[in-house]
Structure formats: C-alpha cells, structure tokens
Design a protein around this motif. Sequence first.
Motif, PDB file in Angstrom:
ATOM      1  N   GLN A 174      17.110   0.053   4.027  1.00 26.36           N
ATOM      2  CA  GLN A 174      15.768  -0.530   4.134  1.00 26.36           C
ATOM      3  C   GLN A 174      15.474  -0.820   5.597  1.00 26.36           C
ATOM      4  O   GLN A 174      16.397  -1.006   6.404  1.00 26.36           O
ATOM      5  CB  GLN A 174      15.659  -1.817   3.318  1.00 26.36           C
ATOM      6  CG  GLN A 174      15.793  -1.610   1.819  1.00 26.36           C
ATOM      7  CD  GLN A 174      15.678  -2.912   1.047  1.00 26.36           C
ATOM      8  OE1 GLN A 174      16.013  -3.989   1.549  1.00 26.36           O
ATOM      9  NE2 GLN A 174      15.198  -2.827  -0.190  1.00 26.36           N
ATOM     10  N   ASN A 233      12.347  -2.600   8.544  1.00 28.25           N
ATOM     11  CA  ASN A 233      11.138  -3.374   8.830  1.00 28.25           C
ATOM     12  C   ASN A 233      10.895  -3.262  10.335  1.00 28.25           C
ATOM     13  O   ASN A 233      11.538  -3.939  11.136  1.00 28.25           O
ATOM     14  CB  ASN A 233      11.317  -4.833   8.417  1.00 28.25           C
ATOM     15  CG  ASN A 233      10.030  -5.630   8.563  1.00 28.25           C
ATOM     16  OD1 ASN A 233       9.027  -5.153   9.098  1.00 28.25           O
ATOM     17  ND2 ASN A 233      10.050  -6.875   8.101  1.00 28.25           N
ATOM     18  N   LYS A 253       5.708  -1.595   9.584  1.00 29.61           N
ATOM     19  CA  LYS A 253       6.093  -0.763   8.446  1.00 29.61           C
ATOM     20  C   LYS A 253       7.374  -1.321   7.844  1.00 29.61           C
ATOM     21  O   LYS A 253       8.363  -1.521   8.543  1.00 29.61           O
ATOM     22  CB  LYS A 253       6.312   0.686   8.876  1.00 29.61           C
ATOM     23  CG  LYS A 253       5.078   1.339   9.475  1.00 29.61           C
ATOM     24  CD  LYS A 253       5.363   2.748   9.965  1.00 29.61           C
ATOM     25  CE  LYS A 253       4.123   3.384  10.585  1.00 29.61           C
ATOM     26  NZ  LYS A 253       4.387   4.755  11.089  1.00 29.61           N
ATOM     27  N   GLN A 254       7.335  -1.546   6.525  1.00 30.60           N
ATOM     28  CA  GLN A 254       8.492  -2.079   5.824  1.00 30.60           C
ATOM     29  C   GLN A 254       8.704  -1.301   4.530  1.00 30.60           C
ATOM     30  O   GLN A 254       7.757  -1.112   3.759  1.00 30.60           O
ATOM     31  CB  GLN A 254       8.304  -3.567   5.492  1.00 30.60           C
ATOM     32  CG  GLN A 254       9.501  -4.189   4.786  1.00 30.60           C
ATOM     33  CD  GLN A 254       9.307  -5.672   4.530  1.00 30.60           C
ATOM     34  OE1 GLN A 254       8.233  -6.227   4.787  1.00 30.60           O
ATOM     35  NE2 GLN A 254      10.357  -6.319   4.029  1.00 30.60           N
ATOM     36  N   GLY A 255       9.957  -0.828   4.298  1.00 29.52           N
ATOM     37  CA  GLY A 255      10.183  -0.050   3.085  1.00 29.52           C
ATOM     38  C   GLY A 255      11.612   0.409   2.925  1.00 29.52           C
ATOM     39  O   GLY A 255      12.537  -0.114   3.562  1.00 29.52           O
ATOM     40  N   TYR A 299       7.091   3.164   2.260  1.00 25.29           N
ATOM     41  CA  TYR A 299       6.927   1.906   2.982  1.00 25.29           C
ATOM     42  C   TYR A 299       5.502   1.372   2.856  1.00 25.29           C
ATOM     43  O   TYR A 299       4.566   2.093   2.483  1.00 25.29           O
ATOM     44  CB  TYR A 299       7.286   2.095   4.460  1.00 25.29           C
ATOM     45  CG  TYR A 299       6.498   3.153   5.177  1.00 25.29           C
ATOM     46  CD1 TYR A 299       5.312   2.832   5.850  1.00 25.29           C
ATOM     47  CD2 TYR A 299       6.935   4.473   5.207  1.00 25.29           C
ATOM     48  CE1 TYR A 299       4.587   3.805   6.519  1.00 25.29           C
ATOM     49  CE2 TYR A 299       6.219   5.440   5.869  1.00 25.29           C
ATOM     50  CZ  TYR A 299       5.042   5.105   6.532  1.00 25.29           C
ATOM     51  OH  TYR A 299       4.327   6.074   7.194  1.00 25.29           O
ATOM     52  N   ASN A 346      -0.078   1.579   1.469  1.00 28.33           N
ATOM     53  CA  ASN A 346       1.246   2.187   1.290  1.00 28.33           C
ATOM     54  C   ASN A 346       1.254   3.608   1.844  1.00 28.33           C
ATOM     55  O   ASN A 346       0.210   4.253   1.950  1.00 28.33           O
ATOM     56  CB  ASN A 346       1.621   2.237  -0.195  1.00 28.33           C
ATOM     57  CG  ASN A 346       1.666   0.848  -0.809  1.00 28.33           C
ATOM     58  OD1 ASN A 346       1.949  -0.135  -0.134  1.00 28.33           O
ATOM     59  ND2 ASN A 346       1.376   0.764  -2.105  1.00 28.33           N
TER      60      ASN A 346
END
Length: 362
Positions: free
Chosen positions: A281, A283, A291-293, A327, A342
């Motif tokens: 994962q 961030n 962007k986080q995912g 993400y 997204n």
Amino acid sequence: MNRIRKITLTGLLLLFALLPLAAQEKPDTVYTFRFVTDKDMFYVPFSGNDKELARLEECVERYRQDILAGKIPLHVDGWCTAGESEADNLAMAKVRSNRVKSELIIRQELTEACFVTKNHSGSGDYVTVRISVPKVATAAQKDERQQDGQESADTQQEQRETEESRFVAEQIRADSMVVVHPEAYVPAETTGTAAEETSGTDSYTLSLRANLLRWATLTPDLGLEWRISPSWGILVNGSWTSWSWNDKDRRYALWEVMPEVRWYMGKEKRGYLGAMYKAGQFNYKFSATGKQGDLMGGGITGGYQLRLNKALSLDFSVAIGCLHADYKKYEVIDGVRVHRGNDTKNWWGPVNAGVTLVWKIY
C-alpha cells in the motif's frame, strides 16, 4: 623322543607367530563417513562418524611412519548426489573430502602427500578412506623361506610389487580430480562460507539482506534468503516508511512485501534469474493532490552477486514486469482530506531495482 620335541617346539613357534598377525588391521580396510544431504559440513557425531574416526585414527597411529614415508597412501573418495548437476556434485564432494582430510591433518599431523583423492558424482553422500596395509611375514614363515632358499627371490618380488604400487599411486594422484594444498584445508568447526573458498562456489544456507537503494530514499528495507540448494534460493524482502512534512501537507508512506524465487547459474553460482511478486500500500502527496491505494504485480528478475569477503556480498538486481495500482485522489483543505475521485493504473517496465548488501549468516 627328539622327534616329538621338535614337532612340539615347531607347533608352539607357529602358534606364537600367528597370534600377533590375528590382531593386525585387515590388509585393505575402508572407513566410511556419512554426510547430511545438501550439506558439506563434517559432523563428527553424525551417523556413527565419531566411532569410525576413532578407528581410523587408531590405524593411522599404528602405521604413521609408513604413511608419512609414502609407503601406505590413504585413498580418499568423496561422493555426492545432492547437486543439480554433475559439476555441483563434484564441487560438493571435493569439499567433503577436504573436510575429512583436514581432520586427519590436524589430529594426526599428516600432509597432503599422504593422500590420493578422487571425487565422484552419484551413489550417495559420504566419504570413504581406504588403507592398504602390506602383509607382514611371520618369523616362522621367514624361517621356512630360509630353509627352502626362497627368501631372496621373494624379497625381489616384494620390491617389484612395492615399486609398481608406488607407480600406480603416483598415476592416480596425477589424475586425481582434487589438488589441494594443506593450507587450503578448512577445519570442520568453521562455517559454510569457508567451503566456498575451497570449492569456488558462492553458496550459503541463510543470509540477511538490505536494499541500499531503499535505505537511500529513507525507506528501511530488510530481507532473508534461504538457499535450499546451491542452485535455488527463496527470499523475501519487506519495506516500510512513513514521513510527513510541511504541516502534514506533504506525505510519503508505504509498505511492501516482495517474495522471490531464484535460479543461480554458472560454476560459481553468482549470476541468477528469478520470478518475483510484489504487494503493498502507498500514500504519496508531493503536490496539491495526493494518492493513496493498493498495489500488486510481479515480473522476471536478474542480477549478479559481487563477493566482498567471506561474509558479505553486493547483490545488483533489476526486475521487469507489470504493476497494478488502485488508488484514491485527495486534497487537504484546512487540515481536512477531501476526496477527489478514484483511479487505476497499470505500469509495464522496470518494477524493482536493488543494490543489496548480503550478509551470509551460515
């Protein structure tokens, strides 16, 4: 009466002459030392090796002077079936033979000239030491030879046989598959890395790894590798970091786990090809939008290990394949994260690179 005395005296002389001969070592005695599959270490207590070594030392002690003089060579044969190829087996058998010989050199103060060594691929995982002890004539037999006028002819025959045996031994030594100097022997108490010095193969069982490229980006990275054989290894690396600055308006955080299987090639087993898988994962917020995912992917790896010393190596590697990331986009407004949609992205190309410091534990 005189005739009876002569017969009785002759019988007693024969009896006393045969008793010492019965206690002698067999003319051709073989001592067998067992090894653990996939291991080149000489474990003395393993599978009765300690008793066999004690018997061998007793025999060597008995014939020490003749052994040191080259009259009685010790024939050492190493065997191995654990390698992936004949070359691997011969390399492992070579180290095993040296382990056994080093014990005798240290314990009995022998030299390389005392041994005739040959190594073989197949048959098992063991080392044999064979001692051919020349037959010793008894006093009664010598008396009989003198009486029959045969001692001179027999002595000449024995000298010819001795010279032929020495010639054969020298030919075997010249054709031997192992030529090792005494200073190259490794005591059985040393680690597996010493075996690498002897065999030329850069192999080990367990190593600790740290990708220096990751550490240079302030991302701690550690891993382990298990060499299940000289040609195959299983390893896993893990990375984790979490940084924020500019009043938490900027962010750099991630964790990743990357297992890998490798096939080591060549005589020295330093170049390799492999397959890796990556999951984790992230961030990232290096600009106004963060962007986080999640990410996952894999690819084909290749590289080379540059040996620094007995315990350390540098592993240069690169992986080419595909990464898939799902993400969310976000912005930070007045300290609050605001969702901005997204997205999904696939990346084809280099998916991993490393300059990894490898510490060989054993």
